[in-house]
Scaffold this active site. Structure first.
Site, PDB file in Angstrom:
ATOM      1  N   HIS A 155       0.830  -1.225   0.000  1.00  0.00           N
ATOM      2  CA  HIS A 155       0.000   0.000   0.000  1.00  0.00           C
ATOM      3  C   HIS A 155       0.857   1.265   0.000  1.00  0.00           C
ATOM      4  O   HIS A 155       0.445   2.281   0.543  1.00  0.00           O
ATOM      5  CB  HIS A 155      -0.939   0.053   1.213  1.00  0.00           C
ATOM      6  N   SER A 277      17.362  21.046 -16.722  1.00  0.00           N
ATOM      7  CA  SER A 277      16.187  21.855 -17.030  1.00  0.00           C
ATOM      8  C   SER A 277      16.645  23.114 -17.741  1.00  0.00           C
ATOM      9  O   SER A 277      17.734  23.627 -17.488  1.00  0.00           O
ATOM     10  CB  SER A 277      15.466  22.211 -15.731  1.00  0.00           C
TER      11      SER A 277
END
Ligand code: ARG
Length: 447
Positions: A155, A277
């Protein structure tokens, strides 16, 4: 000149609409169509439909086309229609009358099916080879970091202590399962449709078994109509088999994306894997993993295209089936690319032992404490409730011992890596043999 004669003068725009994809795609199909044509020519010779001299001329022309295609020099232009038309026109232009005999007893319908099956077999064997090598690298990685601690999650929450070995070997095993799906797709493709002609056979004796053998097919696909009706169905199985590989690569890439986040830093990748970037000078992006994770979505799109294309068509050939080629080729090429790139990504990963170990916190031993009480005689539920009320008593245990002592099959102390390696080596030999046999058959045809 079209194979269907000059009685129709097709509108140029319509012709472009119908053929422009093929003019590009069929360049990739060309070598396989040549192989199919070489086998067909041999059958025509055997039936004395062509003479030895004619056969020699046809072979010479076909081999020229093969080499042009292999060198990327075979150009299909508007008017050439497809590779099947191109082959016949080439032979007729260069070698005269004999070119007009090659199409005896065949149709473009069985021709394209044959070429596609040969291409699929060729590509799937490359896929098998690459996926086995990736699987082997996961095993090696698992061996190298067999007992390096790693938190196990369920989970997306911390669950139990695990190891880098278990994580890595899970992908090795997954790929060996995928291999079985690929092999099923291969077997379905390993049937020769050559000689089924337009979908209803031919009234002359053509040795279908021999042409199948010459091309390296395991058997003939018997029913002429079913040959056509299986177009698209078999390709869909091929693509869904490829999807199983891409699903595993998706999981691997997603794990890596999370585990290389600065918040985790469980793994680091070599600097040469990162991009930057254009705006933020500090950025280090692992685009390669993002793209590896996304490819399964594209290929699933191809699967939907291919599996639905044959639906609601009347039995027999329909031109719509042509639209299967592009998504099929794209899928095969994408998967080969992805496996090779995933191999590179794995080779450039280093686990961070310190962070991995630190991330294993005491509460993750709660289940171990329960099992220890069970060993002392409590019932599981009673021990569970007892520990659950006193979670603060659960302490870190000696990780190397815990990981090694988990001896159940498939647990961290018993991953079965040797068995996995043995199974893998067996598959490597089987794939290698299929490749050698196929190459031998094809070079016999070409020499
Ligand atoms: N380019 C065609 C295809 O891929 C070849 C078969 C054409 N057959 C025909 N009867 N028009 O399906």
């Amino acid at each position: 000149m079209k194979l269907w004669g000059d009685k129709w003068n097709i509108n140029a725009e319509i012709e472009s609409f119908e053929t422009k994809d093929d003019l590009i795609i069929d360049q990739e199909l060309a070598p396989y169509d040549v192989l199919g044509s070489l086998a067909h020519a041999q059958i025509l010779l055997q039936q004395s439909i062509i003479t030895k001299i004619e056969h020699a001329k046809i072979r010479k022309g076909l081999k020229e086309i093969f080499h042009l295609a292999k060198q990327g020099k075979l150009r299909l232009n508007l008017g050439d229609e497809d590779i099947h038309t191109k082959i016949e026109s080439y032979l007729t232009e260069k070698y005269g009358e004999v070119g007009k005999k090659i199409h005896t007893g065949r149709s473009r319908n069985d021709q394209v099916l044959t070429a596609l099956r040969l291409l699929i077999k060729d590509r799937l064997l490359s896929v098998e080879k690459e996926m086995l090598s990736l699987s082997n690298n996961f095993i090696e990685f698992a061996k190298r970091y067999q007992f390096m601690p790693m938190p196990g999650y369920t989970h997306m929450q911390k669950a139990m202590p695990s190891s880098v070995g278990m994580w890595s070997a899970s992908f090795a095993e997954a790929l060996l399962d995928d291999l079985q799906v690929i092999q099923t797709a291969y077997r379905l493709s390993d049937q020769s449709p050559l000689g089924s002609a337009a979908g209803y056979g031919v009234p002359i004796a053509l040795d279908r078994k021999l042409s199948a053998k010459l091309l390296g097919f395991a058997k003939i696909q018997n029913n002429s109509l079913y040959c056509q009706n299986s177009r698209g169905k078999i390709e869909a199985v091929v693509i869904i088999a490829l999807v199983t590989i891409l699903s595993d690569i998706n999981r691997f890439a997603n794990d890596i994306l999370l585990f290389t986040m600065s918040e985790f830093s469980f793994f680091s990748a070599s600097p040469e894997l990162y991009t930057g970037s254009s705006l933020m000078p500090q950025k280090k992006n692992l685009d390669v993993a993002e793209l590896l994770a996304s490819k399964v979505k594209r290929v699933l799109g191809n699967y939907v295209t291919v599996v639905t294309t044959p639906l609601n068509l009347l039995s027999g050939y329909n031109r719509s089936l042509q639209d299967i080629k592009k998504p099929l080729l794209e899928s095969l090429n994408t998967v080969l690319d992805c496996i090779k790139t995933a191999t590179l990504l794995l080779a450039n990963l280093t686990p961070n032992e310190e962070n991995l170990t630190k991330a294993i916190t005491p509460e993750m031993f709660a289940a171990h404490s329960v099992f220890q009480q069970v060993q002392k005689g409590s019932s599981f539920r009673e021990a569970y409730q007892q520990i659950s009320k006193n979670l603060n008593t659960v302490v870190l245990q000696d990780l190397p011992i815990v990981l090694r002592n988990s001896k159940n099959e498939g647990s961290t102390g018993n991953l079965g890596l040797r068995k996995l390696s043995t199974q893998l080596q067996k598959e490597v030999r089987a794939t290698g043999k299929k490749r050698r046999d196929l190459d031998m058959q094809w070079s016999k045809l070409l020499n």
